[in-house]
Design an enzyme around this catalytic site. Structure first.
Site, mmCIF file in Angstrom:
data_model
loop_
_atom_site.group_PDB
_atom_site.id
_atom_site.type_symbol
_atom_site.label_atom_id
_atom_site.label_comp_id
_atom_site.label_asym_id
_atom_site.label_seq_id
_atom_site.Cartn_x
_atom_site.Cartn_y
_atom_site.Cartn_z
ATOM 1 C CE1 TYR A 1 -3.953 2.029 0.739
ATOM 2 C CE2 TYR A 1 -2.798 2.816 2.646
ATOM 3 C CZ TYR A 1 -3.907 3.139 1.717
ATOM 4 O OH TYR A 1 -4.671 3.977 1.967
ATOM 5 C CE LYS B 1 -4.207 5.049 -1.433
ATOM 6 N NZ LYS B 1 -5.171 5.441 -2.159
HETATM 7 P P1 NAP Z 1 -13.956 2.284 2.033
HETATM 8 O O1 NAP Z 1 -14.911 2.646 2.874
HETATM 9 O O2 NAP Z 1 -13.587 0.652 2.115
HETATM 10 O O3 NAP Z 1 -14.338 2.372 0.584
HETATM 11 C C1 NAP Z 1 -13.669 1.956 -0.448
HETATM 12 C C2 NAP Z 1 -14.387 2.272 -1.703
HETATM 13 O O4 NAP Z 1 -13.756 1.717 -2.932
HETATM 14 C C3 NAP Z 1 -15.866 1.188 -1.702
HETATM 15 O O5 NAP Z 1 -16.674 1.858 -2.375
HETATM 16 C C4 NAP Z 1 -15.398 0.061 -2.578
HETATM 17 O O6 NAP Z 1 -16.317 -0.761 -3.314
HETATM 18 C C5 NAP Z 1 -14.386 0.799 -3.530
HETATM 19 N N1 NAP Z 1 -13.463 -0.099 -4.437
HETATM 20 C C6 NAP Z 1 -12.343 -1.101 -3.587
HETATM 21 N N2 NAP Z 1 -11.804 -1.786 -4.702
HETATM 22 C C7 NAP Z 1 -12.297 -1.479 -5.765
HETATM 23 C C8 NAP Z 1 -12.135 -1.852 -7.068
HETATM 24 N N3 NAP Z 1 -11.168 -2.585 -7.304
HETATM 25 N N4 NAP Z 1 -12.920 -1.224 -8.120
HETATM 26 C C9 NAP Z 1 -13.871 -0.406 -7.834
HETATM 27 N N5 NAP Z 1 -14.059 -0.016 -6.537
HETATM 28 C C10 NAP Z 1 -13.369 -0.504 -5.556
HETATM 29 O O7 NAP Z 1 -12.482 2.824 2.049
HETATM 30 P P2 NAP Z 1 -12.082 4.468 2.471
HETATM 31 O O8 NAP Z 1 -11.527 4.470 3.670
HETATM 32 O O9 NAP Z 1 -13.278 5.345 1.961
HETATM 33 O O10 NAP Z 1 -11.064 4.644 1.153
HETATM 34 C C11 NAP Z 1 -11.129 5.380 0.287
HETATM 35 C C12 NAP Z 1 -9.707 5.867 -0.272
HETATM 36 O O11 NAP Z 1 -9.072 6.401 0.774
HETATM 37 C C13 NAP Z 1 -8.760 4.498 -0.384
HETATM 38 O O12 NAP Z 1 -7.840 5.061 -1.664
HETATM 39 C C14 NAP Z 1 -7.847 4.704 0.536
HETATM 40 O O13 NAP Z 1 -6.818 3.875 0.345
HETATM 41 C C15 NAP Z 1 -7.769 5.963 0.911
HETATM 42 N N6 NAP Z 1 -7.489 6.114 2.257
HETATM 43 C C16 NAP Z 1 -8.033 6.037 3.394
HETATM 44 C C17 NAP Z 1 -8.015 6.122 4.618
HETATM 45 C C18 NAP Z 1 -8.829 5.946 5.733
HETATM 46 O O14 NAP Z 1 -8.204 6.162 6.961
HETATM 47 N N7 NAP Z 1 -9.709 5.626 5.793
HETATM 48 C C19 NAP Z 1 -6.555 6.574 5.025
HETATM 49 C C20 NAP Z 1 -5.740 7.045 4.005
HETATM 50 C C21 NAP Z 1 -6.175 6.764 2.688
HETATM 51 P P3 NAP Z 1 -17.126 -2.012 -2.337
HETATM 52 O O15 NAP Z 1 -18.246 -1.007 -1.733
HETATM 53 O O16 NAP Z 1 -17.805 -2.625 -3.617
HETATM 54 O O17 NAP Z 1 -16.272 -2.621 -1.637
#
Ligand code: NAP
Length: 273
Positions: free
Chosen positions: A165, A169
């Site tokens: 990751y 990133k």
């Molecule tokens: P999340 O709640 O798990 O949501 C992720 C979303 O991406 C879901 O809608 C999921 O679809 C979709 N997804 C995953 N794999 C996919 C694929 N191969 N094709 C199409 N859609 C896909 O996670 P989040 O926390 O919102 O994360 C969003 C972004 O922020 C990510 O890039 C993550 O790395 C980044 N991020 C998050 C955090 C944090 O603290 N949460 C920190 C740093 C960076 P489904 O609903 O169908 O599973």
């Protein structure tokens, strides 16, 4: 009058979590949204929420790692709304292990979703952007388009257990800085938002049973141990995790006209982390 009236936005992974909050925020400012999710049901929920608030959205569902997904995504925007102004590369998941347990498959899967997919989406958009921007410039109009790539503090500083990751990133920051240089001539602002600790499914507390989610045919563990959540929270100057809405607000800043002279930057949205 919204700040993004008439704009058309692609938001990958916008069925839930931060992506969904981004789609709702951009729509609340007038943008028309192409929603994407792996599954239809969460995407339909996001679309319904946008439409109930008077906005417009369509779905382009499916796995962003499929090689022709980028073309499909871009075509969905042009076919439905006759334009493309904002691209948010947000879709993704984590699949953590320390290096001695990290398989090639695991490393590659995370590069595919967080790095290869954004690259392909931007490449697919390049024809529309070049042709349209050249025409606008010839007509003496400067129309600013926006790309926001979603990174993480793991990409900036590394994080034990996340070599895949963190590699993806941090590479996305290289993609951002390069595209800012390639697309400056077309009036595209390309920036990156690196989140700290945001409360979503990805970061929720795992119970003893160990919850899993199915992504791309794999059952993957999801969540963080409660004691780790407590430890991370103690390091955040604002003393708490961010909400998806606060995360989306950071992305929104790079989509507004006020950011028209800001490009190639990384904004950490992490409560001071
Ligand atoms: P999340 O709640 O798990 O949501 C992720 C979303 O991406 C879901 O809608 C999921 O679809 C979709 N997804 C995953 N794999 C996919 C694929 N191969 N094709 C199409 N859609 C896909 O996670 P989040 O926390 O919102 O994360 C969003 C972004 O922020 C990510 O890039 C993550 O790395 C980044 N991020 C998050 C955090 C944090 O603290 N949460 C920190 C740093 C960076 P489904 O609903 O169908 O599973």
């Amino acid at each position: 009058m919204g700040k993004l009236d008439g704009k058309v936005a692609l938001v990958s992974g916008s069925g839930r979590g931060i992506g969904r909050a981004i789609a709702l925020k951009l729509a609340s400012e007038g943008a028309k949204i192409v929603v994407n999710d792996l599954d239809e049901a969460p995407a339909l929920e996001t679309i319904a929420a946008i439409e109930n608030s008077g906005g417009q959205a369509v779905a382009c569902n499916g796995d962003v790692t499929v090689p022709d997904f980028g073309e499909r995504f871009v075509r969905a925007a042009v076919d439905a709304f006759d334009g493309l102004d904002i691209i948010v590369n947000n879709a993704g998941y984590t699949w953590d292990s320390v290096i001695q347990k990290m398989t090639d498959e695991q490393f590659q899967a995370i590069l595919d979703v967080h790095l290869m997919a954004p690259f392909r989406i931007l490449r697919a958009a390049s024809e529309f952007i070049r042709v349209t921007a050249k025409q606008e410039i010839e007509e003496g109009r400067a129309v600013y388009r926006k790309v926001v790539n979603i990174s993480s503090i793991s990409g900036l500083y590394g994080n034990a257990g996340q070599i895949n990751y963190a590699a993806a990133k941090s590479s996305l920051i290289g993609v951002t800085k390069t595209m800012a240089k390639e697309w400056g001539r077309y009036n595209v602002n390309v920036n990156c938002v690196a989140f700290g600790f945001i409360a979503t499914r990805m970061t929720e507390a795992i119970g003893d049973a160990g919850k899993t989610i199915e992504i791309a045919g794999r059952d993957l563990p999801v969540g963080i141990r409660p004691e780790n959540i407590e430890a991370i929270t103690k390091t955040i100057p604002l003393g708490r995790a961010g909400t998806p809405q606060e995360a989306a607000d950071g992305v929104y800043l790079f989509c507004t006209p006020e950011s028209n002279y800001i490009s190639g930057q990384v904004l950490v949205v992490g409560g001071g982390l």
